[in-house]
Design an enzyme around this catalytic site. Structure first.
Site, PDB file in Angstrom:
ATOM      1  CB  CYS B  83      -0.952   0.014   1.187  1.00 34.27           C
ATOM      2  SG  CYS B  83      -2.169  -1.294   1.115  1.00 34.27           S
ATOM      3  CG  HIS B 335      -6.330   2.660   1.153  1.00 36.71           C
ATOM      4  ND1 HIS B 335      -5.154   3.097   0.569  1.00 36.71           N
ATOM      5  CD2 HIS B 335      -5.995   1.576   1.904  1.00 36.71           C
ATOM      6  CE1 HIS B 335      -4.162   2.303   0.964  1.00 36.71           C
ATOM      7  NE2 HIS B 335      -4.646   1.375   1.756  1.00 36.71           N
TER       8      HIS B 335
END
Lengths: 134, 386
Positions: B83, B335
């Site tokens: 991420c 996200h």
């Protein structure tokens, strides 16, 4: 949906997943799983080390939205267990009422089925932890 | 030493883009950033992306996106750090400029997650964990964060309500961001009433699965001047660093310290010549509410164990001492994993240019922190108004 292409990928780890074998370096650091370089001091002089399988629940959760391949088992408890020799290991808890799980609960490793790959796929076994039988 | 400045920024709204593909999103953000900078060609492209292979059966994103954006035969590669891929791609772009090998560099972060079934998406995200010792046992990414969350609450005596405050703050800010996925404020009760996905972690403690792309154009001050980019548009990359920690959560020295963030932050502060108190706003990686708390501690904004206290004391709002998630954070803005670090960078640029919808008055220095894995790969970048 992912399928296991090679059985070898899983049998490589039988010693760890069936017998909870980790490593111990020349300086006495023990760790799990086994690796050729000590994660504490970097020593490359490492021997196999078999853990007793006894430990305590450090923290835990109930998996309600599992990754694909684990839908059949949901919801299932997952925990970080601190082994009596020190290292921490992640595993599912088994043979336990979720209401009874708590930090510090004494547990022991047992071998259980972890996952099946469809009708003609392989079946994976490994350690899970259950409350210590009195 | 050379300096690097960001001269252009662009992004797509974050959301469920059923009509757009990964390449559509990336090209849109990239062309917007180039247009913003006023450049029609770049020397190279760095693509921040985490899991395009499993999600949309596409790798080699450097070639794909440079080709479809009409950038010609330039060098272009994908940068992957879970991420934190976006944050890492920005830093690689900056390094290319600082090295002197490339003058004008484009960085785009992109992720297309909604083309997969939810349980497959859960599996693909867990690829950032340790496949043999975490995913093998049925650990989802949410579950790993839930283990941390319970331990954090137990160790320091916080409640689910305390951590919910981070989600409430993110939504309050996201409500005003036109590019955010969730543009509505929520209450603590909203978080508490949402279903458990991995106890004690609830749906509203977590950021959403979504699609999006963001891009920036990086160059040197000399080149920016040569290109005629007005100085109001420049944002200096003042400091940056990254570090890793054990990939397997069980092997961490301390479950409640984001050691990689701590190491990266110390280096970045030193490089920028600033301290936490000099930072006007923080875009931290609140993929889960507990991660916002741990991040504030690792960045030296709060003492160990006091990250959540900062939220309770109201110190994280726009008009408080330590504003975080000014554009909604991962929780409300969304996200799209490999794109997130670039979104954070774009948001820092808007704040420092004075163009943010939730403007922090007179913002001069901002910090972005991007977490890969459960804290295994972390980037920290500090930006300054020129």
């Amino acid at each position: 949906m992912s399928r296991p292409m090679q059985v070898s990928r899983y049998w490589r780890h039988f010693r760890e997943k069936y017998r909870l074998i980790g490593g111990k370096c020349e300086n006495g650091h023990v760790f799990f799983p086994y690796r050729g370089v000590c994660p504490v001091c970097g020593s490359k002089n490492v021997e196999e080390y078999e853990f007793s399988g006894r430990g305590k629940v450090l923290t835990w959760t109930i998996v309600r939205n599992p990754p694909s391949g684990f839908e059949y088992y949901k919801p299932y408890p997952l925990a970080l267990v601190q082994l009596e020799e020190g290292p921490v290991v992640l595993a599912q808890l088994t043979d336990v009422d979720p209401e009874e799980i708590h930090e510090g609960m004494e547990v022991e490793a047992v071998t259980r089925k972890v996952r099946e790959f469809e009708e003609d796929g392989i079946i994976l076994y490994a350690y899970k932890f259950r409350p210590v039988l009195k | 030493m050379k300096k690097a400045v960001i001269i252009g920024a662009g992004m797509t709204p974050v959301g469920e883009h059923w009509k757009l593909s990964l390449r559509d999103l990336a090209v849109e953000a990239l062309l917007k950033a180039m247009d913003d900078a006023g450049v029609d060609k770049v020397d190279s492209l760095y693509v921040g992306n985490m899991v395009s292979g499993p999600f949309v059966e596409q790798e080699n994103l450097g070639a794909l996106i440079a080709d479809w954006a009409g950038l010609g035969n330039i060098p272009a590669v994908k940068i992957e750090a879970a991420c934190a891929s976006g944050g890492a791609a920005v830093q690689e772009g900056v390094k290319a400029v600082l090295s002197g090998l490339e003058d004008v560099v484009a960085v785009v972060g992109v992720e297309k997650m909604t083309d997969a079934w939810p349980s497959d998406a859960t599996r693909y995200l867990a690829y950032a964990a340790d496949a043999e010792w975490e995913l093998f046992h049925g650990a989802s990414f949410v579950a790993l964060n839930a283990l941390i969350m319970r331990h954090y609450m137990k160790t320091y005596g916080y409640t689910e309500e305390d951590l919910a405050l981070f989600a409430v703050n993110a939504h309050a800010n996201g409500a005003k961001n036109p590019y955010a996925m969730f543009k509505r404020p929520i209450k603590v009760e909203t978080v508490l009433k949402s279903p458990y996905i991995a106890d004690p972690l609830k749906l509203f403690d977590a950021s959403p699965v979504c699609d999006g792309a963001a891009a920036v154009i990086i160059t040197t001050p000399e080149k920016a001047e040569e290109l005629g980019v007005p100085k109001e548009k420049w944002v200096e990359v003042a400091g940056m660093a990254r570090a890793i920690d054990t990939i397997n959560l069980a092997n961490r020295e301390d479950l409640l310290t984001l050691k990689a963030a701590k190491i990266a932050a110390e280096k970045a502060y030193k490089m920028a010549g600033v301290e936490p108190k000099d930072i006007d706003f923080f875009e931290v990686h609140d993929a889960f509410t507990v991660m916002a708390a741990l991040s504030l501690e690792a960045l030296g904004v709060a003492k160990k164990g006091e990250g959540a206290k900062l939220a309770k004391e109201g110190q994280i709002a726009i008009d408080a001492d330590y504003p975080i998630q000014t554009m909604g954070g991962l929780k409300a803005r969304g996200h799209p994993v490999g794109a997130t670090g670039v979104y954070q960078t774009v948001e820092a640029v808007l704040q420092l240019r004075g163009e943010a919808p939730n403007q922090v008055p007179d913002a001069e220095v901002g910090l972005t922190q991007n977490i890969g894995g459960t804290g295994s790969n972390i980037t920290v970048s500090i930006f300054r108004r020129v």
